[in-house]
Design an enzyme around this catalytic site. Structure first.
Site, PDB file in Angstrom:
ATOM      1  N   LYS A 169       0.828  -1.211   0.000  1.00  8.99           N
ATOM      2  CA  LYS A 169       0.000   0.000   0.000  1.00  8.99           C
ATOM      3  C   LYS A 169       0.862   1.261   0.000  1.00  8.99           C
ATOM      4  O   LYS A 169       0.367   2.368   0.178  1.00  8.99           O
ATOM      5  CB  LYS A 169      -0.910   0.020   1.241  1.00  8.99           C
ATOM      6  CG  LYS A 169      -1.946  -1.064   1.297  1.00  8.99           C
ATOM      7  CD  LYS A 169      -3.074  -0.736   2.265  1.00  8.99           C
ATOM      8  CE  LYS A 169      -2.674  -0.643   3.692  1.00  8.99           C
ATOM      9  NZ  LYS A 169      -3.823  -0.431   4.603  1.00  8.99           N
ATOM     10  N   LYS A 196       2.718   2.216   2.321  1.00 11.48           N
ATOM     11  CA  LYS A 196       2.603   2.834   3.646  1.00 11.48           C
ATOM     12  C   LYS A 196       3.729   2.287   4.527  1.00 11.48           C
ATOM     13  O   LYS A 196       3.986   1.099   4.545  1.00 11.48           O
ATOM     14  CB  LYS A 196       1.258   2.468   4.290  1.00 11.48           C
ATOM     15  CG  LYS A 196       0.122   3.385   3.904  1.00 11.48           C
ATOM     16  CD  LYS A 196      -1.038   3.229   4.898  1.00 11.48           C
ATOM     17  CE  LYS A 196      -1.951   4.425   4.825  1.00 11.48           C
ATOM     18  NZ  LYS A 196      -3.027   4.369   5.799  1.00 11.48           N
TER      19      LYS A 196
HETATM   20  N1  C2G Z   1     -10.240   7.036   8.863  1.00  8.21           N
HETATM   21  C1  C2G Z   1     -11.218   7.967   9.183  1.00  8.21           C
HETATM   22  N2  C2G Z   1     -10.859   9.232   9.473  1.00  8.21           N
HETATM   23  C2  C2G Z   1      -9.552   9.600   9.464  1.00  8.21           C
HETATM   24  C3  C2G Z   1      -8.553   8.663   9.154  1.00  8.21           C
HETATM   25  C4  C2G Z   1      -8.921   7.365   8.851  1.00  8.21           C
HETATM   26  O1  C2G Z   1     -12.427   7.637   9.193  1.00  8.21           O
HETATM   27  N3  C2G Z   1      -9.239  10.905   9.749  1.00  8.21           N
HETATM   28  C5  C2G Z   1     -10.658   5.676   8.539  1.00  8.21           C
HETATM   29  C6  C2G Z   1     -10.282   5.274   7.122  1.00  8.21           C
HETATM   30  O2  C2G Z   1     -11.257   5.748   6.192  1.00  8.21           O
HETATM   31  C7  C2G Z   1     -10.265   3.749   7.220  1.00  8.21           C
HETATM   32  C8  C2G Z   1      -9.812   3.507   8.673  1.00  8.21           C
HETATM   33  O3  C2G Z   1      -9.993   4.756   9.380  1.00  8.21           O
HETATM   34  O4  C2G Z   1     -11.590   3.233   7.057  1.00  8.21           O
HETATM   35  C9  C2G Z   1      -8.363   3.089   8.768  1.00  8.21           C
HETATM   36  O5  C2G Z   1      -7.582   4.084   8.126  1.00  8.21           O
HETATM   37  P1  C2G Z   1      -6.107   3.659   7.603  1.00  8.21           P
HETATM   38  O6  C2G Z   1      -5.380   2.997   8.701  1.00  8.21           O
HETATM   39  O7  C2G Z   1      -5.527   4.821   6.883  1.00  8.21           O
HETATM   40  O8  C2G Z   1      -6.504   2.517   6.557  1.00  8.21           O
HETATM   41  P2  C2G Z   1      -6.113   2.458   5.005  1.00  8.21           P
HETATM   42  O9  C2G Z   1      -4.665   2.612   4.820  1.00  8.21           O
HETATM   43  O10 C2G Z   1      -7.062   3.328   4.294  1.00  8.21           O
HETATM   44  O11 C2G Z   1      -6.369   0.891   4.698  1.00  8.21           O
HETATM   45  O12 C2G Z   1      -8.112  -2.851   2.458  1.00  8.21           O
HETATM   46  C10 C2G Z   1      -8.379  -1.567   2.955  1.00  8.21           C
HETATM   47  C11 C2G Z   1      -7.130  -0.891   3.416  1.00  8.21           C
HETATM   48  O13 C2G Z   1      -6.352  -1.716   4.260  1.00  8.21           O
HETATM   49  C12 C2G Z   1      -7.507   0.401   4.124  1.00  8.21           C
END
Ligand code: C2G
Length: 135
Positions: free
Chosen positions: A44, A46
């Site tokens: 990803k 990340k």
């Molecule tokens: N999130 C949120 N508000 C934020 C930051 C994150 O609602 N300010 C939500 C994201 O939309 C996601 C969850 O928190 O639903 C986890 O965020 P991340 O850890 O950034 O996940 P991500 O990298 O988007 O991974 O298969 C799906 C992926 O693994 C999602």
């Protein structure tokens, strides 16, 4: 028992994550978090501050979370939904539409993303030297 699942890295857990987890849990009775592995994070593009085990121990301490499983690839979601008898798949709406194909297997809900907070912002602030070191 209504079972909900969500996926993510959840690095440096913050109130945006907690807002998501709280609302996801409110959609059912049991919340599964599929937590991105360190290897999957590389896919990803990340780089998480905390390792998978550290992030797992943190998110398992969250009152809304009932089970944490590893997220190791993009393709596992349908199998997870079947394996864990999931009724509702939840993601923040930055993913809106991306997982609509799961509607054949369960309800798909995109929840409003919490504005103005992210793990990246937190990490950048902490590494910017803004922290006064008077204790
Ligand atoms: N999130 C949120 N508000 C934020 C930051 C994150 O609602 N300010 C939500 C994201 O939309 C996601 C969850 O928190 O639903 C986890 O965020 P991340 O850890 O950034 O996940 P991500 O990298 O988007 O991974 O298969 C799906 C992926 O693994 C999602």
């Amino acid at each position: 028992m209504k079972r909900v699942i969500t996926y993510g890295t959840f690095d440096v857990l913050h109130y945006g994550h907690v807002n998501l987890l709280r609302r996801a849990k409110a959609l059912g009775d049991y919340l599964i978090v599929a937590l991105s592995s360190d290897e999957f994070n590389k896919l990803k593009n990340k780089k998480s501050y905390y390792t998978f085990e550290q992030r797992k121990s943190i998110i398992e301490a969250c009152r809304y979370v009932d089970l944490v499983i590893p997220e190791e690839n993009w393709e596992q979601k349908i199998d997870d939904i079947k394996k864990y008898f999931v009724d509702v798949f939840v993601m923040g709406d930055d993913w809106k539409g991306k997982f609509d194909f799961l509607k054949d297997y369960c309800e798909v809900v995109y929840l409003k993303r919490t504005p103005d907070v992210s793990s990246t912002m937190t990490k950048e602030y902490l590494s910017s030297g803004n922290i006064s070191n008077e204790f």
